[in-house]
Design a protein around this motif. Structure first.
Motif: not given
Length: 181
Positions: A105-113
């Motif tokens: 989940a963190r990986t997706v969030r950091e990528y989108t940011e």
């Protein structure tokens, strides 16, 4: 899924004439769809290509005891699954206490940011080409995964693989990330 490359999508692309189309998790865009307008097509892939291509790509790095390889790739959309030139990549932050789900989940969030900031700064009239992938890595199919794979993560490692890497109990590759934007 059946309408993805259909008349409604083609009409939308023709009517809106985008400069850039970014897809994520929508199955394969056909060559006819990609050629229906003058846009550049990029795809977001939930894995670090070429090492982790295909499906369930946030699971496999932890299964192979290298959670540091959990990442995201933005690549040119081609006829080859997750095989287009790489435009941008990120790897998830390794945070003590994270299990498989939190890391993904963190990986997706950091990528989108990070991607949002990169896209805001892009010159849409001069979009970069991706860096050609020089090896094929591994292409994971949905048939490769079985629920029993979770036993390694949850029973044997008690969902503490990130902590084991941070503590030096497990070592492995360091992701070599690409950014053309």
């Amino acid at each position: 899924k059946d309408a993805l490359n259909g008349d409604r999508v083609l009409a939308f692309l023709t009517d809106h004439a985008p400069k850039l189309v970014i897809s994520y998790g929508c199955h394969k865009l056909s060559a006819a769809t990609r050629n229906s307008c003058d846009a550049v097509f990029w795809n977001t892939h939930g894995g670090l290509s070429p090492e982790y291509r295909g499906v369930i790509t946030h699971f496999w790095p932890s299964y192979f005891l290298e959670p540091q390889m959990t990442g995201m790739t933005l690549h040119e959309t081609t006829d080859f699954l997750d095989g287009g030139g790489i435009v941008f990549q990120t790897a998830g932050s390794m945070i003590r206490g994270d299990g498989l789900h939190h890391l993904a989940a963190r990986t997706v969030r950091e990528y989108t940011e990070r991607l949002a900031g990169k896209l805001a700064a892009l010159d849409m009239s001069a979009l970069p080409s991706g860096k050609i992938q020089t090896n094929s890595g591994r292409l994971f199919m949905s048939t490769d995964w079985r629920p029993e794979h979770l036993l390694l993560i949850y029973r044997h490692h008690e969902d503490r693989i990130v902590d084991q890497v941070l503590d030096g109990e497990i070592t492995g590759r360091v992701p070599r990330l690409i950014s053309e934007i």
